[in-house]
Design an enzyme around this catalytic site. Structure first.
Site, PDB file in Angstrom:
ATOM      1  N   CYS A   1       0.689  -1.695   0.416  1.00  0.00           N
ATOM      2  CA  CYS A   1       0.176  -0.475   0.293  1.00  0.00           C
ATOM      3  C   CYS A   1       0.980   1.607  -0.229  1.00  0.00           C
ATOM      4  O   CYS A   1       0.485   2.689  -0.846  1.00  0.00           O
ATOM      5  CB  CYS A   1      -0.854  -0.205   0.905  1.00  0.00           C
ATOM      6  SG  CYS A   1      -0.547   0.111   2.894  1.00  0.00           S
TER       7      CYS A   1
ATOM      8  N   HIS B   1      -3.238   1.026   7.305  1.00  0.00           N
ATOM      9  CA  HIS B   1      -3.281   0.755   5.950  1.00  0.00           C
ATOM     10  C   HIS B   1      -3.520   2.454   5.774  1.00  0.00           C
ATOM     11  O   HIS B   1      -4.213   3.084   5.544  1.00  0.00           O
ATOM     12  CB  HIS B   1      -4.870  -0.408   5.476  1.00  0.00           C
ATOM     13  CG  HIS B   1      -4.672  -0.700   3.640  1.00  0.00           C
ATOM     14  ND1 HIS B   1      -3.512  -1.144   3.184  1.00  0.00           N
ATOM     15  CD2 HIS B   1      -5.602  -0.032   3.236  1.00  0.00           C
ATOM     16  CE1 HIS B   1      -4.860  -1.324   2.517  1.00  0.00           C
ATOM     17  NE2 HIS B   1      -5.522  -0.782   1.923  1.00  0.00           N
TER      18      HIS B   1
ATOM     19  N   HIS C   1      -6.393   1.088  -4.107  1.00  0.00           N
ATOM     20  CA  HIS C   1      -4.869   0.288  -3.137  1.00  0.00           C
ATOM     21  C   HIS C   1      -4.462  -0.978  -3.310  1.00  0.00           C
ATOM     22  O   HIS C   1      -4.845  -1.137  -4.230  1.00  0.00           O
ATOM     23  CB  HIS C   1      -5.168   0.102  -1.543  1.00  0.00           C
ATOM     24  CG  HIS C   1      -6.739  -0.195  -1.064  1.00  0.00           C
ATOM     25  ND1 HIS C   1      -6.603  -1.504  -0.521  1.00  0.00           N
ATOM     26  CD2 HIS C   1      -8.272  -0.552  -1.950  1.00  0.00           C
ATOM     27  CE1 HIS C   1      -8.177  -2.041  -0.440  1.00  0.00           C
ATOM     28  NE2 HIS C   1      -8.302  -1.705  -1.308  1.00  0.00           N
TER      29      HIS C   1
END
Length: 117
Positions: free
Chosen positions: A22, A74, A86
């Site tokens: 990510c 995240h 993502h």
């Protein structure tokens, strides 16, 4: 960012050929699209730019999630129309998802706007 959908996830990955995690995806896109060099970790990224508070995110804003019990574990890039790009997890690929699905909405931490100097 949308053009990188389906690139494989790879922990520590930061290129389309090698895959992305990510933070690697975000660093790559910001560097290529607007020549902004961001730090490599989500925690460090969370200190860049400005929080947008209760405003709706705009395309290019970073959106952060708590997926592991950490406030900033995240992140993705908001691309508009309630969607973000993502690199979600091992075995997956870069994907486009809706921020308002129950899973992501429950884990949303904040959105931050990064502006070139």
């Amino acid at each position: 960012a949308v053009g990188l959908v389906d690139v494989p996830y790879r922990f520590g990955g930061n290129t389309p050929d090698g895959g992305f995690d990510c933070s690697g995806l975000i660093v790559y896109v910001y560097n290529k699209a607007v020549s902004i060099r961001l730090p490599r970790t989500i925690e460090e990224m969370s200190r860049k730019g400005s929080g947008i508070g209760q405003q709706a995110p705009a395309p290019g804003d970073l959106i952060f999630f708590n997926t592991t019990g950490e406030k900033y574990s995240h992140a993705g890039i908001y691309v508009g129309q309630g969607r973000f790009v993502h690199a979600p997890s091992a075995g997956g690929t870069v994907r486009l998802e809706r921020i308002d699905t129950p899973y992501w909405a429950a884990r949303f931490t904040e959105a931050r706007r990064i502006v070139p100097n």
